[in-house]
Design an enzyme around this catalytic site. Sequence first.
Site, short mmCIF file in Angstrom:
data_model
loop_
_atom_site.label_atom_id
_atom_site.label_comp_id
_atom_site.label_asym_id
_atom_site.label_seq_id
_atom_site.Cartn_x
_atom_site.Cartn_y
_atom_site.Cartn_z
N MET A 230 -21.73 15.29 3.53
CA MET A 230 -22.66 14.18 3.63
C MET A 230 -23.86 14.46 4.53
SD MET A 230 -21.71 12.23 1.41
CE MET A 230 -20.32 11.66 0.43
N GLY B 174 -11.58 14.90 1.23
CA GLY B 174 -11.18 16.26 0.85
C GLY B 174 -10.35 16.39 -0.41
N SER B 175 -10.36 15.38 -1.27
CA SER B 175 -9.56 15.52 -2.50
C SER B 175 -10.12 16.63 -3.39
CB SER B 175 -9.46 14.19 -3.26
OG SER B 175 -10.73 13.80 -3.74
N ASN B 176 -11.43 16.80 -3.40
CA ASN B 176 -12.00 17.90 -4.19
C ASN B 176 -11.70 19.25 -3.55
OD1 ASN B 176 -13.73 17.01 -6.63
ND2 ASN B 176 -14.21 15.50 -5.03
N HIS C 72 -21.58 15.61 -7.72
CA HIS C 72 -22.12 14.27 -7.46
C HIS C 72 -21.46 13.30 -8.44
CE1 HIS C 72 -24.97 11.47 -5.82
NE2 HIS C 72 -25.19 11.03 -7.04
N ASN D 265 -22.84 21.80 -5.71
CA ASN D 265 -22.52 20.43 -5.27
C ASN D 265 -21.93 19.65 -6.42
OD1 ASN D 265 -22.50 18.15 -3.51
ND2 ASN D 265 -24.33 17.37 -4.53
C1 GAR Z 1 -16.78 12.80 -4.27
O1 GAR Z 1 -16.70 11.71 -5.14
C2 GAR Z 1 -18.12 13.49 -4.40
O2 GAR Z 1 -18.62 13.46 -5.70
C3 GAR Z 1 -18.97 12.65 -3.48
O3 GAR Z 1 -18.15 12.41 -2.37
C4 GAR Z 1 -16.80 12.32 -2.81
C5 GAR Z 1 -15.94 13.17 -1.91
O4 GAR Z 1 -14.58 12.95 -2.17
N1 GAR Z 1 -20.16 13.35 -3.10
C6 GAR Z 1 -21.34 12.76 -2.96
O5 GAR Z 1 -21.51 11.56 -3.11
C7 GAR Z 1 -22.48 13.69 -2.59
N2 GAR Z 1 -23.74 13.03 -2.72
P1 GAR Z 1 -13.48 13.91 -1.54
O6 GAR Z 1 -13.79 14.05 -0.06
O7 GAR Z 1 -12.17 13.21 -1.78
O8 GAR Z 1 -13.58 15.23 -2.25
#
Ligand code: GAR
Length: 191
Positions: free
Chosen positions: A87, A12-14, A106, A104
């Site tokens: 995911m 969840g950092s994003n 990526h 999204n």
């Molecule tokens: C992020 O790096 C995002 O780009 C990736 O999951 C991570 C989630 O980090 N997404 C994918 O790979 C989608 N195919 P977060 O939970 O700390 O935000």
Amino acid sequence: MAKIAVFASGNGSNFEAIASKLQGTLHRIEFLLCNKRGARVIERAKKFGIPVYTVDYRKAEREKVEEEIIGLVEKHRIDLIVLAGWMKILTPHFTERYRKRILNIHPALLPKYPGTNAIERSYRAGDMELGITIHFVDSGVDTGPIILQKSFQRNGKETLTEVEEHIHRMEHLYYPEVVKKLLDDIGDSNE
Ligand code: GAR
């Protein structure tokens, strides 16, 4: 004013970067949707006072779960769905319904390295240019129209952890900016 729902499965950092960016604006995260009990993103949402819904893909068929999600999106009149480390594959039924309304991020330069473990795969392949992609979601896996790509050159000596940190810093900078810009545009047309 525009409303988003963030769908996230893990850390969840994003999510947190977006929540911080929207604080003090007219836009808001109406709810977080999570498919993993105990995921760190749930704690982060609580810290911001953002409502959390969970769905369980192990208990029902994907289509049933998506009907539940559609119910939430409609009830809350969500303008934009923001995937942030979500995911689960969304079916064409869902992605067509919300065409150009699902975003999204990526952690690779699409069309290279779609799917999971993109950072590690691009690192191990020895690519010298790495980066991130922000795109609308269509019925393919990481194939929708690209909104923004940002890249950087590595020197080849970085560890995987250092590369991951670099990519996450880029994500936290650019994803909230793109979300805010789209919400400003939606907000203008909602008035
Ligand atoms: C992020 O790096 C995002 O780009 C990736 O999951 C991570 C989630 O980090 N997404 C994918 O790979 C989608 N195919 P977060 O939970 O700390 O935000």
